[in-house]
Design an enzyme around this catalytic site. Structure first.
Site, mmCIF file in Angstrom:
data_model
loop_
_atom_site.group_PDB
_atom_site.id
_atom_site.type_symbol
_atom_site.label_atom_id
_atom_site.label_comp_id
_atom_site.label_asym_id
_atom_site.label_seq_id
_atom_site.Cartn_x
_atom_site.Cartn_y
_atom_site.Cartn_z
ATOM 1 N N SER A 146 0.860 -1.182 0.000
ATOM 2 C CA SER A 146 0.000 0.000 0.000
ATOM 3 C C SER A 146 0.895 1.230 0.000
ATOM 4 O O SER A 146 2.017 1.197 0.526
ATOM 5 C CB SER A 146 -0.884 0.008 1.251
ATOM 6 O OG SER A 146 -1.498 1.266 1.458
ATOM 7 N N TYR A 165 -1.156 -1.500 10.732
ATOM 8 C CA TYR A 165 -1.336 -1.760 9.304
ATOM 9 C C TYR A 165 -0.199 -1.144 8.490
ATOM 10 O O TYR A 165 0.401 -1.802 7.635
ATOM 11 C CB TYR A 165 -2.676 -1.201 8.827
ATOM 12 C CG TYR A 165 -2.892 -1.349 7.337
ATOM 13 C CD1 TYR A 165 -3.285 -2.573 6.792
ATOM 14 C CD2 TYR A 165 -2.687 -0.279 6.462
ATOM 15 C CE1 TYR A 165 -3.469 -2.718 5.427
ATOM 16 C CE2 TYR A 165 -2.867 -0.420 5.101
ATOM 17 C CZ TYR A 165 -3.257 -1.643 4.579
ATOM 18 O OH TYR A 165 -3.429 -1.798 3.220
#
Length: 282
Positions: A146, A165
């Site tokens: 990401s 995350y």
């Protein structure tokens, strides 16, 4: 953008995790259209069955479905064994959950699951795939990270609260780049795909449980279409980009990261930097 057949790995079996929706389902559709047999892995059995029926109906390919939660050790063992089989030529490590929320308030079990799925499972499946790929002389691993991997200095709002995350996706980037360097010159390609905000259902849940329902949904935040994300990944495989950022116009930005890293590594000396020295040392 047209992806030519030669941009894809040889048409052996492709394993796609997180295949029940979003980026994973888009990979499955593109790879099936290119002639790959598929192993689709996800938690939602009905969605996997529907996608398998769609792909076998449209394309002359074989599609296996594996209902598995990659945060579960037993399920991960099953998927790793399948990944190690000698027909696998492409692994798309797409499965991931977000566990968004303040670090001090988010349930510990959820944060552990984020690490289990995003880091442990991804690494384990890559480890299962790569030895056989090297022995057979061909193979590709795509790890989905990401752009939040590059956002460590940015506070939440409008970005999500994401310490764990973001940390896991930072691992995916570093792991993939380092593995690609280790395998430089070998017949196995490694790519890390770093999409930004993407039009999926990813933000509809923290990831402890999958999004309910048989129909794929898109979160209200919108984002890049999944088909464009996958197009970028396949094009980057063709051009040899290890770090693929689908929305990045300035491709040299990745080179500047590498240059900055070189500067940081050059500090590995026996001399303490002046700013850390007390006046007597200076």
């Amino acid at each position: 953008m047209t992806i030519h057949p030669e941009s894809l790995p040889a048409r052996g079996t492709a394993i796609v995790t997180g295949a029940s929706s979003g980026i994973g389902a888009a990979y499955a559709r593109r790879l099936a259209a290119a002639g790959h047999d598929l192993v689709l892995v996800a938690r939602r059995a009905e969605r996997l069955r529907a996608l398998a029926a769609e792909l076998t109906g449209r394309h002359d390919v074989r599609v296996e479905t594996v209902v598995a939660d990659l945060g579960d050790a037993g399920d991960l063992d099953r998927v790793a064994r399948r990944t190690a089989e000698d027909d696998v030529e492409l692994l798309v490590n797409n499965a991931g959950i977000n566990g968004y929320g303040p670090f001090a308030e988010t349930d510990t079990a959820l944060l552990e699951k984020v690490m289990a799925v995003n880091v442990v499972a991804l690494t384990r499946l890559a480890r299962a795939a790569v030895p056989g790929m090297l022995e057979r002389g061909r193979g590709t691993v795509v790890n989905v990270a990401s752009t939040l991997a590059f956002a460590g200095s940015l506070p939440p709002d409008p970005l999500p609260v994401r310490a764990v995350y973001g940390g896991t996706k930072g691992y995916v980037v570093t792991f993939s780049r380092t593995l690609a360097a280790e395998l430089d010159g070998a017949p196995v390609r490694v790519q890390v795909l770093c999409p930004g905000l993407t039009a999926t259902e990813f933000h509809l849940t923290q990831g402890q449980d999958p999004v309910a329902g048989d129909a794929a949904r898109v979160h209200d935040d919108g984002g890049m279409p999944v088909e464009d994300v996958v197009t970028a990944s396949l094009r980057a495989l063709e051009t040899g980009e290890v770090v693929c950022v689908p929305g990045l116009v300035d491709g040299e930005a990745v080179d500047r990261i590498a240059a900055a890293e070189f500067g940081l590594r050059s500090s590995s000396t026996s001399t303490l930097a002046p700013r850390y020295q007390n006046p007597a040392q200076q």
